[in-house]
Design a protein around this motif. Structure first.
Motif, short mmCIF file in Angstrom:
data_model
loop_
_atom_site.label_atom_id
_atom_site.label_comp_id
_atom_site.label_asym_id
_atom_site.label_seq_id
_atom_site.Cartn_x
_atom_site.Cartn_y
_atom_site.Cartn_z
N TRP A 107 -23.10 -32.92 31.10
CA TRP A 107 -23.23 -31.29 30.49
C TRP A 107 -22.13 -30.61 31.17
N THR A 108 -21.76 -29.49 30.70
CA THR A 108 -20.64 -28.48 31.07
C THR A 108 -21.10 -28.09 32.46
N LEU A 109 -22.39 -27.39 32.50
CA LEU A 109 -22.59 -26.68 33.71
C LEU A 109 -22.97 -27.83 34.73
N THR A 110 -23.76 -28.89 34.47
CA THR A 110 -24.27 -29.65 35.62
C THR A 110 -22.82 -30.44 36.14
N CYS A 111 -21.89 -30.73 35.38
CA CYS A 111 -20.76 -31.50 35.75
C CYS A 111 -19.41 -30.97 36.24
N LYS A 112 -19.67 -29.75 36.07
CA LYS A 112 -18.33 -28.78 36.24
C LYS A 112 -17.77 -29.37 37.46
N PHE A 113 -18.65 -28.81 38.83
CA PHE A 113 -18.29 -29.16 40.07
C PHE A 113 -17.77 -30.65 40.27
N LEU A 114 -18.65 -31.33 39.93
CA LEU A 114 -18.46 -32.92 40.28
C LEU A 114 -16.99 -33.39 39.54
N LEU A 115 -16.69 -32.72 38.39
CA LEU A 115 -15.35 -32.95 37.82
C LEU A 115 -14.15 -32.47 38.62
N GLU A 116 -14.56 -31.10 38.97
CA GLU A 116 -13.52 -30.51 39.79
C GLU A 116 -13.27 -31.21 41.06
N GLN A 117 -14.16 -31.98 41.66
CA GLN A 117 -14.03 -32.61 43.02
C GLN A 117 -13.75 -33.85 42.80
N SER A 118 -13.44 -34.37 41.45
CA SER A 118 -13.08 -35.80 41.29
C SER A 118 -14.23 -36.60 41.48
N LEU A 119 -15.43 -36.19 41.81
CA LEU A 119 -16.56 -37.44 41.86
C LEU A 119 -16.91 -38.10 40.54
N LEU A 120 -16.60 -37.20 39.35
CA LEU A 120 -16.54 -37.85 38.26
C LEU A 120 -15.23 -37.59 37.34
N CYS A 121 -15.37 -38.24 36.29
CA CYS A 121 -14.12 -37.89 35.56
C CYS A 121 -14.60 -38.26 34.04
N ARG A 122 -13.63 -37.68 33.28
CA ARG A 122 -13.91 -37.87 31.44
C ARG A 122 -12.93 -38.81 30.96
N PRO A 123 -13.36 -40.19 30.65
CA PRO A 123 -12.64 -41.25 30.29
C PRO A 123 -12.18 -41.02 28.71
N LEU A 124 -12.74 -40.10 28.05
CA LEU A 124 -12.40 -39.89 26.82
C LEU A 124 -12.43 -38.28 26.73
N GLN A 125 -11.61 -37.61 25.80
CA GLN A 125 -11.66 -36.43 25.58
C GLN A 125 -12.72 -36.12 24.52
N ALA A 126 -13.34 -37.22 23.87
CA ALA A 126 -14.36 -36.70 22.72
C ALA A 126 -15.54 -35.67 23.33
N GLU A 127 -16.03 -34.74 22.74
CA GLU A 127 -17.01 -34.10 23.07
C GLU A 127 -17.81 -33.52 21.93
N VAL A 128 -19.36 -33.06 22.05
CA VAL A 128 -19.93 -32.49 21.18
C VAL A 128 -20.50 -31.11 21.68
N THR A 129 -20.59 -30.21 20.73
CA THR A 129 -21.00 -28.93 21.14
C THR A 129 -22.04 -28.66 20.16
N THR A 130 -23.37 -28.36 20.59
CA THR A 130 -24.44 -28.51 19.84
C THR A 130 -24.84 -26.89 19.50
N GLU A 131 -25.90 -26.65 18.71
CA GLU A 131 -26.37 -25.50 18.20
C GLU A 131 -27.36 -24.80 19.50
N GLN A 132 -27.49 -25.44 20.63
CA GLN A 132 -28.30 -24.83 21.77
C GLN A 132 -27.45 -24.45 22.83
N GLY A 133 -27.98 -23.86 23.93
CA GLY A 133 -27.21 -23.15 25.07
C GLY A 133 -28.18 -22.79 26.22
N PHE A 134 -27.75 -22.97 27.35
CA PHE A 134 -28.27 -22.67 28.56
C PHE A 134 -28.21 -21.17 28.87
N PHE A 135 -29.60 -20.58 28.85
CA PHE A 135 -30.10 -19.30 28.92
C PHE A 135 -30.60 -19.26 30.51
N VAL A 136 -30.69 -17.72 30.69
CA VAL A 136 -31.08 -17.34 32.22
C VAL A 136 -32.17 -16.38 31.53
#
Length: 239
Positions: A183-212
């Motif tokens: 997920w964009t929020l939970t993986c943002k910093f893990l991707l920036e720190q290279s702890l994870l990577c995106r092996p494919l560019q495919a992505e899905v944007t749903t009709e939901q969102g994270f709200f505060v």
């Protein structure tokens, strides 16, 4: 009736004790009210909130935070000022602010890719170890749903491992155990720190969102407003 000398002496001592107790209780209540309590999932708190909060506390040293990790959806109440939850984008309620749209994509470690079969396109996914997340309280997109959203169907898609806690999914992916849905929020910093990577560019944007969220019928404290505005600023590129 009047107090005797001994009674007056005792009255003074007891009155002082009660005054001390009352002062202590007032101080404790002020300390409690000075905290802003925010509730979120373990993975959200660990991988998105925590990397950010030292910046917030540096900018607002007078505001103290209490972070609650929860294993199911909860509503803000008198003990919880704010919560972060996944809701439909069409949600209409007071004191609900969209932080980020729900966008998901495959993630894994570079270590996994070094020893795994080729992964050049979505059709290669069935040849890989897929890590799955099943939550009994919060419905989340799974691998069949992810592929279906991209107009792909694979009868052979089955996860190699199933977890009931998304934080475990992320740790397994970082350890090179397979490919997870990120997920964009939970993986943002893990991707920036290279702890994870995106092996494919495919992505899905749903009709939901994270709200505060805050209590719909209750005015926010000044400190809570500051935190909400700061969170929205930190996530603006994900909306």
């Amino acid at each position: 009736m009047i107090l005797t000398g001994h009674g007056q002496h005792l009255f003074k001592a007891v009155s002082g004790s009660f005054a001390t107790i009352e002062t202590a209780i007032d101080e404790l209540q002020r300390r409690e009210l000075s905290f802003i309590t925010i509730a979120a999932s373990t993975s959200m708190a660990t991988n998105w909130l925590m990397p950010l909060f030292h910046e917030f506390q540096s900018a607002h040293p007078g505001i103290k935070l209490k972070i609650l990790t929860i294993d199911r959806n909860v509503e803000p109440d008198d003990s919880i000022d704010l919560t972060i939850r996944l809701l439909p984008l069409a949600t209409e309620r007071k004191n609900a602010w969209l932080m980020a749209r729900e966008t998901v994509f495959p993630v894994c470690s570079r270590l996994y890719l070094e020893n795994a079969p080729p992964l050049r396109e979505l059709d290669d996914l069935p040849n890989h170890k897929l890590l799955s997340y099943e939550d009994p309280y919060r419905q989340r997109i799974n691998w069949p749903e992810f592929l279906a959203a991209l107009r792909m169907t694979h009868k052979s898609i089955e996860p190699a491992v199933i977890f009931n806690d998304y934080q475990l999914v992320l740790h397994s992916a970082m350890a090179g155990e397979g490919i997870a849905i990120g997920w964009t929020l939970t993986c943002k910093f893990l991707l920036e720190q290279s702890l994870l990577c995106r092996p494919l560019q495919a992505e899905v944007t749903t009709e939901q969102g994270f709200f505060v969220l805050a209590q719909p019928g209750k005015a926010l404290r000044r400190e809570s407003k500051m935190l909400v505005n700061w969170l929205l600023k930190q996530s603006h590129e994900l909306r």
